[in-house]
Motif scaffolding. Sequence first.
Motif, PDB file in Angstrom:
ATOM      1  N   THR A   1      52.052 115.710 -42.473  1.00 41.70           N
ATOM      2  CA  THR A   1      50.984 115.425 -43.349  1.00 41.70           C
ATOM      3  C   THR A   1      50.184 116.667 -42.112  1.00 41.70           C
ATOM      4  OG1 THR A   1      51.905 113.570 -43.471  1.00 41.70           O
ATOM      5  CG2 THR A   1      49.253 114.151 -43.892  1.00 41.70           C
ATOM      6  N   LEU A   2      49.169 116.822 -43.131  1.00 41.09           N
ATOM      7  CA  LEU A   2      48.524 117.936 -42.408  1.00 41.09           C
ATOM      8  C   LEU A   2      46.596 117.798 -43.487  1.00 41.09           C
ATOM      9  CD1 LEU A   2      48.285 122.136 -41.498  1.00 41.09           C
ATOM     10  CD2 LEU A   2      46.526 121.547 -42.943  1.00 41.09           C
ATOM     11  N   LYS A   3      45.528 118.085 -41.880  1.00 36.33           N
ATOM     12  CA  LYS A   3      44.445 117.499 -42.857  1.00 36.33           C
ATOM     13  C   LYS A   3      43.841 118.940 -41.536  1.00 36.33           C
ATOM     14  CE  LYS A   3      40.705 114.448 -43.813  1.00 36.33           C
ATOM     15  NZ  LYS A   3      40.001 113.483 -43.985  1.00 36.33           N
ATOM     16  N   LYS A   4      42.615 119.564 -42.182  1.00 33.02           N
ATOM     17  CA  LYS A   4      42.120 120.327 -41.432  1.00 33.02           C
ATOM     18  C   LYS A   4      40.496 120.012 -40.736  1.00 33.02           C
ATOM     19  CE  LYS A   4      44.783 124.596 -42.899  1.00 33.02           C
ATOM     20  NZ  LYS A   4      43.500 125.527 -43.409  1.00 33.02           N
ATOM     21  N   PRO A   5      40.271 119.662 -39.981  1.00 33.88           N
ATOM     22  CA  PRO A   5      40.856 120.695 -38.721  1.00 33.88           C
ATOM     23  C   PRO A   5      41.238 120.355 -37.565  1.00 33.88           C
ATOM     24  CG  PRO A   5      38.162 119.963 -38.563  1.00 33.88           C
ATOM     25  CD  PRO A   5      38.709 119.161 -39.339  1.00 33.88           C
ATOM     26  N   GLY A   6      41.896 121.205 -37.049  1.00 28.40           N
ATOM     27  CA  GLY A   6      43.213 120.007 -36.138  1.00 28.40           C
ATOM     28  C   GLY A   6      44.257 118.674 -36.046  1.00 28.40           C
ATOM     29  N   ARG A   7      44.746 118.346 -37.689  1.00 26.97           N
ATOM     30  CA  ARG A   7      45.099 117.415 -37.646  1.00 26.97           C
ATOM     31  C   ARG A   7      46.113 117.312 -37.872  1.00 26.97           C
ATOM     32  NH1 ARG A   7      39.793 115.427 -38.684  1.00 26.97           N
ATOM     33  NH2 ARG A   7      39.061 113.612 -37.013  1.00 26.97           N
ATOM     34  N   ILE A   8      47.320 117.080 -37.663  1.00 28.31           N
ATOM     35  CA  ILE A   8      49.126 117.546 -37.885  1.00 28.31           C
ATOM     36  C   ILE A   8      49.870 116.160 -37.362  1.00 28.31           C
ATOM     37  CG2 ILE A   8      49.696 118.889 -36.383  1.00 28.31           C
ATOM     38  CD1 ILE A   8      50.205 120.527 -38.849  1.00 28.31           C
ATOM     39  N   ARG A   9      50.762 115.335 -38.714  1.00 28.88           N
ATOM     40  CA  ARG A   9      51.528 114.736 -37.838  1.00 28.88           C
ATOM     41  C   ARG A   9      52.851 115.006 -38.628  1.00 28.88           C
ATOM     42  NH1 ARG A   9      50.612 108.865 -37.557  1.00 28.88           N
ATOM     43  NH2 ARG A   9      52.317 107.783 -37.300  1.00 28.88           N
ATOM     44  N   PHE A  10      54.206 115.192 -37.670  1.00 28.43           N
ATOM     45  CA  PHE A  10      55.429 115.336 -37.874  1.00 28.43           C
ATOM     46  C   PHE A  10      56.133 113.643 -37.693  1.00 28.43           C
ATOM     47  CE2 PHE A  10      54.056 119.461 -36.769  1.00 28.43           C
ATOM     48  CZ  PHE A  10      54.990 119.748 -38.220  1.00 28.43           C
TER      49      PHE A  10
END
Length: 204
Positions: free
Chosen positions: A59-68
Amino acid sequence: MIRFAPAAALVAVAAAIPSASAQQGDLAAVQAHLRSVDSMTAAFSQTDRAGKVLTGTLTLKKPGRIRFQYEKGVPILIVGDGKAIWFLDYSVGQRSRWPIGDSPLGVLIDPSRDISKYAKVVPSGSPNVLSVEAYDAKRPEYGRITMIFERQASAPGGLMLQGWVALDSQKNRTTVRLSNQRFNVPVSDNTFRFNDPRRGTRRN
């Protein structure tokens, strides 16, 4: 469905080198794609240098956020909370932190970056596949990432991100393949919260 070549082949330099104008056009297309994607979800398959494969949800959300979020039973979590990338190992109660700018993943989640300053197109062997390597020669400790795109008119910027090959400063290679990509979908900020493995407390 696009088929990936072995990781080493993805980053090998072939005899045919794109012209300067083609390089500029392809890099501009990648920049347009990255800037047109505010969020993304996808299934991922991750292969490390030893050949071990793990799967999960990205899951990715800009700016700066990502989760594996790894598959059930894997006690590891990787989260970008907007300020840093966290590697969390719940099996031993440890965590590691890197500024987003120090991680190869920064190119995917920092919309302010101008990739033309540190990226180049590398031959892919197919006119429908675009490979771009991002590497800052002044900061080799940050590692490098080779992003793999498939040209699709319906995708953001005309490109569909299929995955990447990341090489860290210790020469550890990780290949990530994506599927079921969905772009610009609603994503809650709570997605990027996590429990501190040292204390079991929740972190924003």
